[in-house]
Write a protein that holds these residues in place. Structure first.
Motif, PDB file in Angstrom:
ATOM      1  N   HIS A   8       9.348   6.295 -13.271  1.00 28.71           N
ATOM      2  CA  HIS A   8      10.455   6.911 -11.843  1.00 28.71           C
ATOM      3  C   HIS A   8      11.046   5.937 -11.521  1.00 28.71           C
ATOM      4  CE1 HIS A   8       7.633  10.743 -13.105  1.00 28.71           C
ATOM      5  NE2 HIS A   8       6.657   9.817 -13.000  1.00 28.71           N
ATOM      6  N   GLN A  10      13.090   5.338  -7.892  1.00 31.37           N
ATOM      7  CA  GLN A  10      13.364   5.296  -7.140  1.00 31.37           C
ATOM      8  C   GLN A  10      14.614   4.424  -6.198  1.00 31.37           C
ATOM      9  OE1 GLN A  10      11.003   7.441  -5.181  1.00 31.37           O
ATOM     10  NE2 GLN A  10      10.549   8.127  -7.224  1.00 31.37           N
ATOM     11  N   ASN A  11      15.287   5.077  -5.232  1.00 36.16           N
ATOM     12  CA  ASN A  11      16.233   4.423  -4.505  1.00 36.16           C
ATOM     13  C   ASN A  11      15.903   5.057  -2.972  1.00 36.16           C
ATOM     14  OD1 ASN A  11      18.779   3.521  -3.754  1.00 36.16           O
ATOM     15  ND2 ASN A  11      19.713   4.504  -5.196  1.00 36.16           N
ATOM     16  N   LYS A  12      15.533   4.146  -2.176  1.00 39.88           N
ATOM     17  CA  LYS A  12      15.825   4.162  -1.080  1.00 39.88           C
ATOM     18  C   LYS A  12      16.847   3.658  -0.451  1.00 39.88           C
ATOM     19  CE  LYS A  12      11.307   5.480  -1.652  1.00 39.88           C
ATOM     20  NZ  LYS A  12      11.022   7.147  -1.213  1.00 39.88           N
ATOM     21  N   GLN A  18      15.736  -0.172  -4.581  1.00 37.03           N
ATOM     22  CA  GLN A  18      15.241   0.256  -5.994  1.00 37.03           C
ATOM     23  C   GLN A  18      14.058  -0.427  -6.684  1.00 37.03           C
ATOM     24  OE1 GLN A  18      19.017   0.511  -8.644  1.00 37.03           O
ATOM     25  NE2 GLN A  18      19.806   1.211  -7.172  1.00 37.03           N
ATOM     26  N   GLU A  21       8.109   3.560  -9.739  1.00 33.03           N
ATOM     27  CA  GLU A  21       6.836   3.854 -10.183  1.00 33.03           C
ATOM     28  C   GLU A  21       6.499   3.890 -11.219  1.00 33.03           C
ATOM     29  OE1 GLU A  21       6.981   5.478  -5.013  1.00 33.03           O
ATOM     30  OE2 GLU A  21       6.464   6.543  -6.981  1.00 33.03           O
TER      31      GLU A  21
END
Length: 43
Positions: A8, A10-12, A18, A21
């Protein structure tokens, strides 16, 4: 991608960055048993 993992993205944002997970897509016991069998046959 390997058959037993799900990835998965993730982009925070800029400060969090980035990253990916990973989670098992199978019962962990099955994965560990397969890994043990492979190791036994490669020694």
């Amino acid at each position: 991608m390997l058959w037993f993992l799900r990835r998965h993205k993730q982009n925070k944002g800029l400060s969090g960055g980035q990253y990916y997970e990973y989670e098992l897509d199978l019962d962990p016991t099955i994965v560990l048993e397969a890994r043990t069998e492979i190791a036994e046959h490669t020694v």
